[in-house]
Each structure stands twice: as structure tokens, then as C-alpha cells.
Design an enzyme around this catalytic site. Structure first.
Site, PDB file in Angstrom:
ATOM      1  NE  ARG A 165     108.180 -12.050  26.596  1.00 27.96           N
ATOM      2  CZ  ARG A 165     109.363 -11.891  26.340  1.00 27.96           C
ATOM      3  NH1 ARG A 165     110.170 -12.590  25.324  1.00 27.96           N
ATOM      4  NH2 ARG A 165     110.009 -11.264  27.319  1.00 27.96           N
ATOM      5  CE  LYS A 180      84.992 -15.621  27.935  1.00 33.07           C
ATOM      6  NZ  LYS A 180      83.834 -15.077  28.834  1.00 33.07           N
ATOM      7  CD  GLU A 218      78.083 -24.540  30.947  1.00 34.53           C
ATOM      8  OE1 GLU A 218      77.548 -23.688  30.301  1.00 34.53           O
ATOM      9  OE2 GLU A 218      78.973 -23.892  31.954  1.00 34.53           O
ATOM     10  CE  LYS A 244      82.625 -21.373  24.761  1.00 38.40           C
ATOM     11  NZ  LYS A 244      83.094 -21.747  26.025  1.00 38.40           N
ATOM     12  CD  GLU A 270      82.496 -11.899  27.934  1.00 37.65           C
ATOM     13  OE1 GLU A 270      82.260 -11.346  29.107  1.00 37.65           O
ATOM     14  OE2 GLU A 270      82.549 -13.044  27.757  1.00 37.65           O
ATOM     15  NE  ARG A 286      83.837 -16.079  24.652  1.00 32.48           N
ATOM     16  CZ  ARG A 286      85.021 -16.927  24.437  1.00 32.48           C
ATOM     17  NH1 ARG A 286      85.887 -16.379  23.386  1.00 32.48           N
ATOM     18  NH2 ARG A 286      85.240 -18.030  24.936  1.00 32.48           N
ATOM     19  CG  ASN A 293      79.759 -14.945  30.680  1.00 31.18           C
ATOM     20  OD1 ASN A 293      80.418 -15.852  30.651  1.00 31.18           O
ATOM     21  ND2 ASN A 293      80.072 -13.620  30.415  1.00 31.18           N
ATOM     22  CG  HIS A 300      78.549 -18.689  33.872  1.00 27.11           C
ATOM     23  ND1 HIS A 300      77.351 -19.429  32.926  1.00 27.11           N
ATOM     24  CD2 HIS A 300      79.605 -19.498  33.750  1.00 27.11           C
ATOM     25  CE1 HIS A 300      77.942 -20.372  32.436  1.00 27.11           C
ATOM     26  NE2 HIS A 300      79.237 -20.393  32.682  1.00 27.11           N
ATOM     27  CG  HIS A 324      81.322 -17.696  38.366  1.00 30.52           C
ATOM     28  ND1 HIS A 324      81.882 -16.797  37.388  1.00 30.52           N
ATOM     29  CD2 HIS A 324      81.358 -18.682  37.779  1.00 30.52           C
ATOM     30  CE1 HIS A 324      82.025 -17.393  36.435  1.00 30.52           C
ATOM     31  NE2 HIS A 324      81.839 -18.635  36.692  1.00 30.52           N
ATOM     32  CG  HIS A 380      81.270 -24.336  36.450  1.00 32.47           C
ATOM     33  ND1 HIS A 380      81.188 -23.046  36.826  1.00 32.47           N
ATOM     34  CD2 HIS A 380      81.270 -24.285  34.950  1.00 32.47           C
ATOM     35  CE1 HIS A 380      81.024 -22.249  35.626  1.00 32.47           C
ATOM     36  NE2 HIS A 380      81.056 -22.996  34.705  1.00 32.47           N
TER      37      HIS A 380
END
Length: 359
Positions: free
Chosen positions: A115, A137, A179, A221, A231, A236, A240, A243, A247, A261
Site C-alpha cells: 500500500r 507521476k 523536453e 518543473k 493537475e 501542471r 503536457n 503530449h 501520445h 517518446h
């Protein structure tokens, strides 16, 4: 990274890997540390384990295949089983040594193991050093799309050694550089101008340029994540940029090494600016300036340059599986100019498909 009780240090220093025991020792708690590594970083793994061993810290390596396909249910299940067999406790920290794939997978495994246990990011690619290792993330990919199953789980520590980039293949270095450029395009035109002047030197091996770019990107960042960790406010979401288009390109490429990527993000940023120009949100010369810089450093500036031949409708169908989709609407990161990115919730996906068919 300043996040209240979830704050953690981000250390950036050449040869930091050789001194890792100084920083990992307190987290080891006198126990054997599990190190999950990419198969491509064996020399770095040996250096890290050697440094820990010299300090009397035991470790066990779990080596996984390189490539985006490792961010899968299969590897997540296998990794959690191996970490449990290692005896990882809730108070332990698992070390992620590798690029963004390893960092994302290990971070997600740590978020669900017992957990939630701790983990340390030791990124070995430029992309991971300036982006994915910071911010918490974590995720895996599914057949439906990229990063659709994951969690926010902040690391306990990030150790960034720019020296490891000396062994990074040129293509991987260029992909990570996308990036870096992103931070200038979001809200820092002066940094984009720095990239135009210094990007080639950074890619050619200029150590000072690399360290400056990493430190500046991480600070940018950290500032944005500190303002909007999960977000929720939209701040935030600016991270992206590129992206949503990117993606979709990655999905069309089957999340394979056919398109890295960072290459997809580069093409996606160029497309975001070109689409912004089409909608008369920014000047066409700004869109061309972005594309020209990406081309100059060897990055794709369109989906055709990225080796993708799909129709606009096909690419938009990939976008419909984007995790940011909300009540049938997909927010897009568009721009009013370089350094003036914003979130647009009114984009018509039919218009996006038409735009892509015209490229």
C-alpha cells in the site's frame, strides 16, 4: 521539490553516482536495497552497486528489458512479485536506475507495494533527468493508450548525475532534449532563445551546457508541480505541451522504438504551434521558428518526419483514449506565441483531424 510533508531533495552533480552511498545510506536502514535497472545501463548499475558495497550497504539488482514495452501489466506483476520476494517493507526505498520507463514502472510498483513504499529516482537519460524523474507521476501503458494506469507517488530522493549522459546514444540524447525545449516554449522565451544558441553544443557533449539545461529544467518543473501537484488547477497541465499529439503518434507506432517518446513530443510541440497558427492564436513565424529549431537539432517537426503515415481521423481516434478526456472534451495545449502556452478546452477534434490531413 517543495510539497509540504511530501517534499524531497533533488541533487544534481557530476560523478554523483560514485557518491551515491552518502545519500542512499540513511534510506537503506541497514537493509539490502533493491535496485531496478534497465538492461542498457549495466555499467552504471555496477558502479552504483560498487559504491554501495564499499560503504557496507548490500543491494540486489533486478534487471528489466529496455524499451517502452516494459511499461506493461506483465512487467508490473513480475516486478512486484520480485520485490516481495526480496522482502521489501513499507519503510524501504526501491531504487529506479534508468530512463523514464524504469522510473515510471518502479514508481507505480512502489505506490501499490504494501500500500505504498518509498523509492529513489536515479535517472540515466536526459529525458528522465529533466522531466519524468521529478513530479511523482507514475504509470504503465495499456493497449488503449499511454500512461492510462498509474498513480501520483512522489519519490523520496532524486539523484541526477549528468556524467552518465556521456554514454547515452545520440538518438536518446536528442529525444530528451525535446523536453528541455518544452520548458522554454511553455512560459520562458529567454530559455528557448538559450536553447537556440546552445542546443547543438549540449547535444555535442558540452558539459556546462548540459548541467545548466538540467538544472534550469528541473527548477521549472519543480515550480510548476509545486503550484499544482495533482493537475487540479490546470497549471501542471502546461507540462503536457506536445503530449496530446505526441501520445497519438506513439500509439500509432505501437509504443515501440520506432518512435521514442521525446521524438513524439518534439513532433507534437511543432504540431501544437502549427495548429495554433492555423487558428490564428499565434503568428505563423513563431510556429516555423519552433519547427526550425527542432529540425536543426535532428528532431521531427511533423508526424510525417516522425515516420507516421496515418490519417488525421486515425490519430484523433487515438486521442479519444487520452487520460485527460473529460465529458467528451479533450483539453489541448496551444500557444499565443513562444513562451505563451495555455490550455484550450474548446478544440473540435474533427477540426484537428482535418488539420492533420492537411499537413
Amino acid at each position: 521539490m517543495s510539497l509540504g510533508e511530501r517534499s524531497y531533495p533533488i541533487l544534481i552533480e557530476r560523478e554523483l553516482l560514485a557518491d551515491a552511498a552518502t545519500h542512499l545510506g540513511p534510506l537503506a536502514r541497514g537493509r539490502s536495497m533493491a535496485i531496478v535497472a534497465d538492461a542498457n545501463v549495466t555499467p552504471h548499475l555496477e558502479r552504483l552497486q560498487g559504491a554501495l558495497g564499499a560503504a557496507g550497504i548490500a543491494s540486489e539488482a533486478i534487471v528489466l528489458p529496455s524499451g517502452e514495452s516494459t511499461k506493461s501489466w506483465e512487467h508490473l506483476a513480475s516486478l512486484t512479485d520480485r520485490l516481495l520476494a526480496h522482502g521489501v517493507e513499507r519503510g524501504d526505498c526501491v531504487v529506479a536506475l534508468g530512463g523514464g520507463v524504469i522510473g515510471d514502472l518502479v514508481g507505480f510498483a512502489a505506490s501499490i507495494l504494501k500500500r505504498g513504499c518509498g523509492f529513489v529516482q536515479v535517472p540515466t537519460t536526459l529525458l528522465a533527468q529533466v522531466d519524468s524523474s521529478v513530479g511523482g507521476k507514475t504509470a504503465i501503458n495499456t493497449p488503449a493508450g499511454k500512461n492510462l494506469v498509474g498513480a501520483f507517488h512522489q519519490p523520496n530522493l532524486v539523484l541526477i548525475d549528468p556524467q552518465v549522459l556521456d554514454t547515452l546514444p545520440p538518438r536518446e540524447l536528442r529525444a530528451g532534449y525535446a523536453e528541455v525545449v518544452k520548458y522554454g516554449l511553455i512560459d520562458d522565451v529567454a530559455f528557448f532563445e538559450w536553447c537556440e544558441a546552445n542546443g547543438a553544443a549540449l547535444l555535442a557533449g558540452d558539459a556546462e551546457a548540459r548541467e545548466y539545461a538540467i538544472a534550469h529544467s528541473v527548477a521549472a518543473k519543480a515550480r510548476i508541480v509545486g503550484e499544482d501537484e495533482r493537475e487540479t488547477s490546470g497549471r501542471r497541465a502546461l507540462l503536457n505541451l506536445g503530449h496530446t499529439f505526441g501520445h497519438a503518434l506513439e500509439a500509432e507506432a505501437g509504443f515501440s522504438d520506432k518512435l521514442l517518446h521525446g521524438e513524439a513530443v518534439a513532433a507534437g510541440m511543432a504540431l501544437a504551434f502549427a495548429y495554433s497558427a492555423r487558428r490564428v492564436l499565434c503568428l505563423g513565424r513563431d510556429a516555423e521558428r519552433v519547427a526550425a529549431h527542432l529540425r536543426a537539432v535532428g528532431l521531427p517537426d511533423s508526424f510525417a518526419a516522425a515516420g507516421i503515415t496515418a490519417s488525421g481521423t486515425t490519430l484523433v481516434d487515438h486521442m479519444r483514449h487520452d487520460k485527460k478526456m473529460d465529458a467528451g472534451t479533450l483539453p489541448f495545449l496551444l500557444a499565443r506565441g513562444i513562451g505563451q502556452t495555455f490550455v484550450d478546452h474548446s478544440v473540435d477534434l474533427t477540426d484537428v483531424a482535418s488539420f492533420l490531413d492537411d499537413r
